[in-house]
Design an enzyme around this catalytic site. Structure first.
Site, PDB file in Angstrom:
ATOM      1  N   LYS A  19       0.799  -1.231   0.000  1.00 21.08           N
ATOM      2  CA  LYS A  19       0.000   0.000   0.000  1.00 21.08           C
ATOM      3  C   LYS A  19       0.827   1.275   0.000  1.00 21.08           C
ATOM      4  CE  LYS A  19      -3.764  -0.505  -0.225  1.00 21.08           C
ATOM      5  NZ  LYS A  19      -4.852  -1.056  -1.068  1.00 21.08           N
TER       6      LYS A  19
ATOM      7  N   SER B  25      -2.629 -12.466   4.198  1.00 20.85           N
ATOM      8  CA  SER B  25      -3.090 -12.410   2.805  1.00 20.85           C
ATOM      9  C   SER B  25      -2.024 -12.970   1.867  1.00 20.85           C
ATOM     10  CB  SER B  25      -3.484 -10.986   2.407  1.00 20.85           C
ATOM     11  OG  SER B  25      -2.365 -10.141   2.328  1.00 20.85           O
TER      12      SER B  25
HETATM   13  N1  PMP Z   1      -3.239  -7.734   1.653  1.00 21.26           N
HETATM   14  C1  PMP Z   1      -3.191  -6.835   2.612  1.00 21.26           C
HETATM   15  C2  PMP Z   1      -2.638  -7.241   3.941  1.00 21.26           C
HETATM   16  C3  PMP Z   1      -3.673  -5.537   2.401  1.00 21.26           C
HETATM   17  O1  PMP Z   1      -3.630  -4.639   3.403  1.00 21.26           O
HETATM   18  C4  PMP Z   1      -4.213  -5.219   1.141  1.00 21.26           C
HETATM   19  C5  PMP Z   1      -4.767  -3.864   0.906  1.00 21.26           C
HETATM   20  N2  PMP Z   1      -5.935  -3.576   1.650  1.00 21.26           N
HETATM   21  C6  PMP Z   1      -4.232  -6.197   0.150  1.00 21.26           C
HETATM   22  C7  PMP Z   1      -3.726  -7.437   0.456  1.00 21.26           C
HETATM   23  C8  PMP Z   1      -4.822  -5.966  -1.211  1.00 21.26           C
HETATM   24  O2  PMP Z   1      -4.237  -4.969  -2.012  1.00 21.26           O
HETATM   25  P1  PMP Z   1      -5.147  -4.097  -2.968  1.00 21.26           P
HETATM   26  O3  PMP Z   1      -5.850  -3.065  -2.127  1.00 21.26           O
HETATM   27  O4  PMP Z   1      -4.171  -3.455  -3.914  1.00 21.26           O
HETATM   28  O5  PMP Z   1      -6.145  -4.960  -3.633  1.00 21.26           O
END
Ligand code: PMP
Length: 495
Positions: free
Chosen positions: A44, A286
């Protein structure tokens, strides 16, 4: 890159692409893109910089104007860094269910964090951010709709990938979606320059929004009208909010998604742990989920396929979440066995620590006189022998402050007590005279109360107040619902 950079923002992006060796199935080339190499350790950071710079360029953000955003943490942490560098005040709204360390990091970087009720989910934090922006004239980042969030991935993430794999070298790109910024921006450039690359999107198996085929209802500005009917709470913090973000839906509508991979939350946790244990790669939940998806894709892929898996952040951001549930704070049996396998410095036999030093320790007359004098000082009846870095000492300091009790802290490791090991000599006196080897030790008007837990217990059983009163000190009444134990180190009450 041995050069002086103008500021920390120049270190965003250009994250490494690393081969997975032990976890990859035979014949498949599996790689991860480690976004934890960004300065604030998540993907991010990229969008934080690009959304702020796009708003500066368009005039939507004026010098000194407050920035506000709804965020599960990583976006806020990136924004906090960018706003700190550029001098914008920052307010973040966040559901109370997200991990504590995220809030603390944000506040450390100068942001203010406004919590919203967990039951109102992602939509609640968004609505709060919107309300604050409208009422106070603040700049709302709108990461879920902001095109700059996707653009940065087209111009940076995708270019970094194409530079490594060339126009035709990557067979699968595997990602999840939080906002869909990574998904939309990266897939746009990959489909254009490497049309053969398949875009695979992961989402929690118990909360399949894309997989459901049910459209998201939206307001005219693209924001969600309501929670998606298929949303269920899931383990993957940062993934799949309770609605399909506009940037994600754009990617679906553009026909750029080749497959949706449902991910079991426990499998995500397992994969994050395996990544750490077998590849030495420390990723968040994630990332574990995305790796689980990539391994699934690998099962179907033809031998020799190149698969790239996004790892959005670092595992360090999840210490208080289920990812670390199996990690004890105490020594395990196995660790105790190692400790016991040699005679000295044992955790279970305190007095065996540093045997030679102990024999040599002779009571120092000055130190003994000091202990006597300081514990009987009528001007400062409450004395704590402490160490600067000790968590328990901090707990006692916080409690004394809350009780409004002035005290004298003798910080034995501070510079003032370092010369000739004066701190060590005072500790030896405390040990000899009171039989205590730990810090802190608290005294009230010459009486030894004991250590941190004794002190907290004395407050609880009511014996502290009369002692303070006898020393001429009035204790402030604590609020009804105040739990003194909440001041003790967090890991104590997690057991
Ligand atoms: N994994 C984590 C831990 C995140 O904080 C985010 C962003 N919210 C994402 C994945 C996904 O990224 P994006 O917002 O670019 O889809």
């Amino acid at each position: 890159m041995n050069q002086i950079l103008p500021n920390i923002l120049s270190t965003i992006g250009n994250t490494p692409i690393v081969r997975i060796n032990r976890l990859a199935p035979e014949g498949i080339n599996l790689f991860v893109k480690c976004e934890s190499f960004n300065p604030m350790a998540s993907v991010k950071d990229r969008m934080a910089l690009s959304t702020i710079e796009a708003a500066e360029a368009s005039g939507a953000l004026q010098p000194g104007q407050t920035v506000v955003e709804a965020t599960s943490g990583n976006t806020g942490i990136g924004l906090a860094m960018v706003c700190a560098v550029k001098g914008y005040p920052l307010v973040l709204t966040m559901a109370e269910s997200f991990s504590i360390e995220r809030r603390k990091i944000l506040r450390f970087l100068g942001a203010r964090v406004v919590l919203t009720p967990a039951e109102l989910k992602g939509s609640g934090m968004l609505a709060k951010a919107e309300e604050l922006a409208q009422t106070h004239g603040w700049f709302l980042v709108r990461q879920f709709e902001n095109e700059a969030n996707a653009d940065v991935h087209t111009h940076t993430t995708a270019m970094e990938i194409l530079e490594v794999f060339g126009e035709d070298g990557l067979d699968y790109f595997v990602t999840g979606f939080g906002t869909g910024g990574t998904l939309k921006g990266t897939s746009r450039a990959l489909k254009e320059r490497s049309p053969h690359t398949k875009i695979m999107v992961c989402e929690p198996d118990n909360s399949q929004l894309l997989g459901s085929g049910i459209a998201q209802e939206r307001n005219p500005d693209g924001s969600p009208k309501d929670s998606h009917p298929n949303f269920r709470p899931h383990l993957m913090q940062g993934w799949s909010p309770d609605f399909i973000p506009k940037l994600t839906e754009d990617t679906v509508n553009a026909g750029r998604i080749d497959g949706i991979v449902p991910i079991d939350g426990n499998e995500a946790l397992r994969c994050a742990r395996e990544l750490a244990l077998r590849e030495g790669i420390f990723s968040g939940t994630s990332g574990g989920g995305t790796l689980a998806g990539a391994l699934e894709v690998a099962q179907q892929a033809t031998p020799g396929s190149n698969i790239l898996c996004m790892l959005p952040d670092t595992g360090e951001r999840y210490l208080s979440t289920p990812l670390f549930e199996h990690i004890p704070a105490e020594m395990t049996e196995d660790e105790m066995d190692i400790s016991r396998s040699t005679p000295g410095y044992r955790f279970d036999i305190r007095s065996a620590a540093a045997p030679e030093a102990e024999e040599a320790a002779e009571l120092d007359a000055d130190a003994a006189a000091f202990v006597e004098q300081v514990t009987h000082d009528a001007e400062q009846p409450v004395v704590m022998f402490a160490l600067e870095w000790c968590e328990f000492c901090w707990s006692v300091r916080k409690l004394l402050k809350k009780l409004g009790i002035p005290y004298h802290s003798v910080d034995l490791d501070s510079v003032a007590y370092q010369e000739n090991d004066r701190g060590g000599k005072i500790r030896a006196v405390l040990k000899e005279q009171y039989g205590v080897a730990t810090v802190p030790q608290i005294f009230v008007a010459g009486e030894h109360l004991g250590g941190a837990t004794d002190f907290f217990a004395a407050l609880k059983d009511g014996s502290l107040e009369p002692k303070m009163a006898a020393a001429g000190l009035d204790m402030q009444t604590l609020e009804e619902d105040f739990e003194p134990e909440s001041l003790l180190p967090g890991w104590l009450h997690q057991r």
